[in-house]
Design a protein around this motif. Sequence first.
Motif: not given
Lengths: 218, 333
Positions: A20-22, A24-26, A28-29, A32, A74, A76
Amino acid sequence: MDEVTFPIIIARGMLAALPRPVIGRGAAALMRSMRRHHPDLFRNLAALPPTRLQVEPTDLPHRFLLSFGEKPASLTLVRGDAPACHATLKGSVDSLLALLEGRIDSDALFFTRAITIVGDTSAVVALRNTLDREEISLLDEAMALLGPLRGIGRRSVLRWEGRAERLRDRIIAMRAPDAPEGRDLAAECGSLRAEIETLKSRLAKQEILARRKQGVAA
Amino acid sequence: MRDIAYLELVCPAGTPAALRTAIDAGADTVYCGFRDCTNARNYPGLNFDAKELREGVAYAHARGRWVIVAINTFPRAGDVGPWHRAIDTAAACGADAVILADIGLLDYAMRKHPNLRRHLSVQAAASNPLSIDFYRETFGISRVVLPRVLAVDEVASLISRMKVEAEVFAFGSVGTMVEGRCTLSSYITGRSPSSDGVCAPAEFVHYREDGAFMESCLGDVVMNRYARNENAAYPTPCKCRLVTNDNASYLFEEPVGLNAVSILPQLKAAGVTALKIEGRQRSRAYVGQVVTAFRTVLDGLARGESKPQAVADLHAMAEGGKETLSAYKKGWK
């Protein structure tokens, strides 16, 4: 540019397998990257009323929260209980990504129940119309994250997608040896059920007309 | 001079991207509207501002096509400013015509922009020679968009007795109401399709899941209830499912989409000038698919093919997933 099918099998596999953290960061990236390449889209999203949409891919164990209006848009990952939101959009990850890219008509998906909307429809309509102004390639956006390696990454992803498609087709053929190729029996049942409902409606209408005629004759 | 093959193909665009898609797919003319109450597809996130219209007109003209602007709602009492500004902006952006319904706006456009073509919107519901002649003589209209309640023989009879071009609907929503006069949606939501530009406004629409069923609602009114896997439709009041004598049925109109592709030769023989694809509120994917299909058929007919050839299946694009010839082949009057 050549028209390239989005590598949905790879994408779905990665979204299902990655921690999940990966993811989530993906996400967001990716947002961007899209903000850099589609400034008009983000300007138009910011001009909409403040909105929170839950996006629920029905074939993935994750849910996402898309926020836009006033603050920069955003995306998330949702943890735990469903957050307070204006609407929920549900569908297969394939349908949802096709919608994002404008490859498929959202109304057609809605008519066939491939996507469902619960809650404030105007929020979803505004998002769809705003997205539809832009020509987005998710593959390009995702590959842009690889920087100078994006060319190699793109070729590799598409090669693996081709292999995955062939493997999937073989598995489907092995699992359903008796079913005629390409037949979706569940969908056919659904379609027949809908047809029966329509016929019942027509019959009811005819009965009403017949009763009226009888009344007039009497 | 434009090179029109067989019949002029008039296509919808809710966004600049849809306009480019329509032109690239072979539209002869694209129609669009401004982001306000002056057009009958006033949905959130949709439509054009002046800059987008100017760019769209330039894109179309560079390819020998037209852009026409729908300003086809009716001004509210004492608030005609937005409608006058819309006509002025369309003219300033180089639009090839405006589509109008209100007689005050027709008069304003004729006086202020005499060289800008005026098309009579379907919203004016002009469906007889006397009415159409009145609009031509009084406001100098060049074209009338005929209401979706006429059979092919009625279209032919009407065209033989009028002196302006006729545009008819070929694909998209069907309407059983008298165009521009329907108040069903305003009765439920308080917002008028004729003045606010939205039937079944999105902010009043919601869907809810109820076990195996899905209900579509407009305001507080349940418009329909769908079984699992049953095709869904927009919750518009004229296509709601009503329960009478314990039977649920579509008393006014079923949720179906018009597809007149099979009768294009008959429409041509009837004297029709232009075919309209409905759906400015639809996506650019819809625009691309439908316009491509119609372009293929029209080009085939222009080459001398005797009947429309099978093209890409447009079934899924139709409301409720079902197609109809609607009033063109009606058995009622």
